[in-house]
Design a protein around this motif. Structure first.
Motif, PDB file in Angstrom:
ATOM      1  N   PRO A 154      43.382  21.719  69.385  1.00 37.07           N
ATOM      2  CA  PRO A 154      43.698  22.737  70.394  1.00 37.07           C
ATOM      3  C   PRO A 154      43.253  22.377  71.806  1.00 37.07           C
ATOM      4  O   PRO A 154      42.245  21.710  72.021  1.00 37.07           O
ATOM      5  CB  PRO A 154      42.925  23.955  69.888  1.00 37.07           C
ATOM      6  CG  PRO A 154      41.726  23.355  69.211  1.00 37.07           C
ATOM      7  CD  PRO A 154      42.236  22.098  68.545  1.00 37.07           C
ATOM      8  N   ASP A 155      44.034  22.876  72.776  1.00 39.05           N
ATOM      9  CA  ASP A 155      43.635  22.780  74.176  1.00 39.05           C
ATOM     10  C   ASP A 155      42.634  23.884  74.525  1.00 39.05           C
ATOM     11  O   ASP A 155      41.741  23.683  75.343  1.00 39.05           O
ATOM     12  CB  ASP A 155      44.867  22.900  75.076  1.00 39.05           C
ATOM     13  CG  ASP A 155      45.842  21.770  74.845  1.00 39.05           C
ATOM     14  OD1 ASP A 155      45.625  20.692  75.431  1.00 39.05           O
ATOM     15  OD2 ASP A 155      46.803  21.944  74.067  1.00 39.05           O
TER      16      ASP A 155
ATOM     17  N   SER B  58      55.547  30.202  65.995  1.00 43.98           N
ATOM     18  CA  SER B  58      54.530  29.430  66.728  1.00 43.98           C
ATOM     19  C   SER B  58      53.109  29.774  66.283  1.00 43.98           C
ATOM     20  O   SER B  58      52.150  29.300  66.891  1.00 43.98           O
ATOM     21  CB  SER B  58      54.666  29.687  68.237  1.00 43.98           C
ATOM     22  OG  SER B  58      55.889  29.187  68.717  1.00 43.98           O
ATOM     23  N   PHE B  59      52.994  30.567  65.215  1.00 45.06           N
ATOM     24  CA  PHE B  59      51.672  30.970  64.729  1.00 45.06           C
ATOM     25  C   PHE B  59      51.454  30.491  63.303  1.00 45.06           C
ATOM     26  O   PHE B  59      52.333  30.609  62.445  1.00 45.06           O
ATOM     27  CB  PHE B  59      51.523  32.492  64.785  1.00 45.06           C
ATOM     28  CG  PHE B  59      50.236  32.989  64.186  1.00 45.06           C
ATOM     29  CD1 PHE B  59      49.026  32.790  64.848  1.00 45.06           C
ATOM     30  CD2 PHE B  59      50.221  33.627  62.956  1.00 45.06           C
ATOM     31  CE1 PHE B  59      47.828  33.239  64.293  1.00 45.06           C
ATOM     32  CE2 PHE B  59      49.027  34.086  62.396  1.00 45.06           C
ATOM     33  CZ  PHE B  59      47.835  33.887  63.073  1.00 45.06           C
TER      34      PHE B  59
ATOM     35  N   LYS C  85      52.658  23.908  79.898  1.00 48.95           N
ATOM     36  CA  LYS C  85      53.640  24.086  78.840  1.00 48.95           C
ATOM     37  C   LYS C  85      53.326  23.152  77.673  1.00 48.95           C
ATOM     38  O   LYS C  85      52.970  21.995  77.858  1.00 48.95           O
ATOM     39  CB  LYS C  85      55.029  23.785  79.383  1.00 48.95           C
ATOM     40  CG  LYS C  85      56.162  24.049  78.395  1.00 48.95           C
ATOM     41  CD  LYS C  85      57.512  23.789  79.038  1.00 48.95           C
ATOM     42  CE  LYS C  85      58.639  24.052  78.035  1.00 48.95           C
ATOM     43  NZ  LYS C  85      59.973  23.809  78.658  1.00 48.95           N
ATOM     44  N   GLY C  86      53.417  23.708  76.459  1.00 45.66           N
ATOM     45  CA  GLY C  86      53.203  22.892  75.275  1.00 45.66           C
ATOM     46  C   GLY C  86      51.783  22.875  74.759  1.00 45.66           C
ATOM     47  O   GLY C  86      51.502  22.213  73.750  1.00 45.66           O
ATOM     48  N   TRP C  87      50.881  23.600  75.410  1.00 48.29           N
ATOM     49  CA  TRP C  87      49.501  23.633  74.946  1.00 48.29           C
ATOM     50  C   TRP C  87      49.378  24.469  73.670  1.00 48.29           C
ATOM     51  O   TRP C  87      50.227  25.320  73.374  1.00 48.29           O
ATOM     52  CB  TRP C  87      48.587  24.208  76.030  1.00 48.29           C
ATOM     53  CG  TRP C  87      48.183  23.170  77.042  1.00 48.29           C
ATOM     54  CD1 TRP C  87      48.639  21.898  77.170  1.00 48.29           C
ATOM     55  CD2 TRP C  87      47.228  23.359  78.092  1.00 48.29           C
ATOM     56  NE1 TRP C  87      48.026  21.261  78.223  1.00 48.29           N
ATOM     57  CE2 TRP C  87      47.145  22.137  78.809  1.00 48.29           C
ATOM     58  CE3 TRP C  87      46.423  24.422  78.495  1.00 48.29           C
ATOM     59  CZ2 TRP C  87      46.303  21.955  79.895  1.00 48.29           C
ATOM     60  CZ3 TRP C  87      45.578  24.252  79.585  1.00 48.29           C
ATOM     61  CH2 TRP C  87      45.523  23.036  80.274  1.00 48.29           C
ATOM     62  N   SER C  88      48.272  24.212  72.945  1.00 50.06           N
ATOM     63  CA  SER C  88      48.001  24.957  71.712  1.00 50.06           C
ATOM     64  C   SER C  88      46.610  25.569  71.783  1.00 50.06           C
ATOM     65  O   SER C  88      45.765  25.155  72.584  1.00 50.06           O
ATOM     66  CB  SER C  88      48.102  24.031  70.497  1.00 50.06           C
ATOM     67  OG  SER C  88      47.072  23.047  70.536  1.00 50.06           O
TER      68      SER C  88
ATOM     69  N   GLY D  21      53.391  31.060  75.784  1.00 47.26           N
ATOM     70  CA  GLY D  21      53.995  29.818  75.330  1.00 47.26           C
ATOM     71  C   GLY D  21      53.115  28.924  74.487  1.00 47.26           C
ATOM     72  O   GLY D  21      53.487  27.785  74.183  1.00 47.26           O
ATOM     73  N   PHE D  22      51.930  29.414  74.101  1.00 44.67           N
ATOM     74  CA  PHE D  22      51.037  28.600  73.278  1.00 44.67           C
ATOM     75  C   PHE D  22      51.519  28.558  71.829  1.00 44.67           C
ATOM     76  O   PHE D  22      52.095  29.525  71.313  1.00 44.67           O
ATOM     77  CB  PHE D  22      49.620  29.183  73.296  1.00 44.67           C
ATOM     78  CG  PHE D  22      48.804  28.805  74.508  1.00 44.67           C
ATOM     79  CD1 PHE D  22      47.799  27.856  74.413  1.00 44.67           C
ATOM     80  CD2 PHE D  22      49.041  29.408  75.735  1.00 44.67           C
ATOM     81  CE1 PHE D  22      47.043  27.509  75.517  1.00 44.67           C
ATOM     82  CE2 PHE D  22      48.289  29.075  76.850  1.00 44.67           C
ATOM     83  CZ  PHE D  22      47.292  28.115  76.742  1.00 44.67           C
TER      84      PHE D  22
END
Length: 350
Positions: A261-262, A240-241, A198-201, A220-221
């Motif tokens: 980013p992850d 979120s984009f 959770k919370g990754w980008s 959820g990204f």
């Protein structure tokens, strides 16, 4: 001693690439039979153990040919060679390039029809396996090739394969996705099962109109996308984009100042060398901004093959990805890929 035969399934159009990778690993095999999406090889060498294919990119499924029939009258006899209690899967060879299927198309329509027409009800019941194969399990496949031509094959399930018939994922593009790129990312997640928190980008290079972006947002990204084309309104309006609307080669520090980013996702409709150059530029910008704090954990990278001859250059493309920093590389042509291949990078070198 009867010669042994092997089968290989693949995407329509990838047959030459399959022949090349099979013969590179097993040069003494001989090409025997081919239809779009299906190839067999003859092994006349005595005393050789069943051959595996360990370096396949374009071969979707590899196994031993147990038998075949060109007559509906002998279909039941062919099926009788399957042991009681075996794991049985049924599918048709590919008939369309992914994305060009007719409405209502399924990957098993012909084999299911043959079973319903030419097998007794009790025989069909015995074949109705619901067991999901585990690594090492023997899987028997009934493969429709033509009317009427059915092959019976057998392979050992391994971790590289999905448990579904033909190594084909049971996925369909949802109504809210603007493109088939959703399929590619979701199939990659099925095959490689990477960690997700959770919370990754994610940073997506080549994001329009937003199919893969939709898959990421659904999970959820927070997503930053780079593409000169417009995004689908449903994606563009998502809080979120963030859209960097320019070619990736022109991305600047200011464009990516808030991006660490992850995951890095790439799918650009340009030649392989150009795509890798633009990817390299983006990673260079991120390194300059984040230094040792750069967080990239995995890469999901689609590389177009504008001409099938570029398949021979894949080792060079992988080497370039390594120089950029991507490690633990797993190249494969996804069942949802068109004239392209996919690389999952399980690690990144900062």
């Amino acid at each position: 001693m009867e010669p042994r035969f092997y089968f290989a399934t693949c995407q329509v159009g990838a047959e030459k690439a399959v022949k090349a990778e099979v013969l590179a690993e097993h040069p003494d095999l001989r090409f025997a039979f081919s239809r779009p999406g299906f190839i067999t090889f003859k092994d006349a060498t005595e005393g050789i153990a069943i051959r595996e294919l360990s370096h396949a990119i374009f071969t979707r499924l590899w196994g031993e040919v147990i038998g075949q029939t060109r007559e509906s009258a002998t279909f039941a006899e062919l099926v009788s060679r399957i042991p009681q209690g075996a794991i049985v899967q049924c599918f048709d060879r590919d008939q369309y390039t992914p994305g060009d299927e007719t409405e209502g198309f399924t990957h098993d329509a012909h084999t299911v029809e043959a079973m319903e027409k030419f097998l007794a009800v009790d025989v069909r019941a015995k074949l109705a396996s619901v067991t999901r194969p585990k690594p090492g399990d023997a899987v028997w496949s009934l493969i429709w090739v033509d009317d009427f031509h059915v092959f019976l094959g057998r392979h050992a399930h391994n971790p590289r394969l999905l448990p579904t018939p033909g190594n084909i994922p049971a996925l369909a593009v949802p109504a809210h996705s603007p493109s088939r790129a959703w399929l590619k990312l979701e199939e990659a997640l099925l095959r490689f099962n990477p960690a997700i928190e959770k919370g990754w980008s994610a940073l997506e290079v080549g994001c329009a109109p937003g199919g893969a972006t939709t898959a990421l947002l659904d999970r959820g990204f927070t997503v930053t996308g780079i593409d000169p084309q417009f995004m689908d309104d449903r994606v563009a309006k998502n809080a979120s984009f963030t859209h960097v609307r320019k070619p990736a080669r022109f991305a600047t520090d200011a464009d990516l100042a808030k991006c660490n980013p992850d995951w890095l996702v790439m799918d650009m409709s340009i030649a392989p060398e150009d795509a890798l150059s633009e990817l390299g530029h983006v990673v260079s910008v991120l390194r300059g901004l984040q230094g040792k704090g750069l967080k990239i954990r995995a890469g999901f990278l689609t590389i177009k093959l504008n001409d099938w001859k570029y398949a021979a250059d894949i080792p060079r493309y992988l080497a370039r990805l390594g120089k950029i920093g991507f490690e633990d590389l797993h190249p494969v042509q996804l069942a949802s890929n068109r004239q392209e291949f996919f690389v999952y990078a399980g690690a990144f070198r900062v």
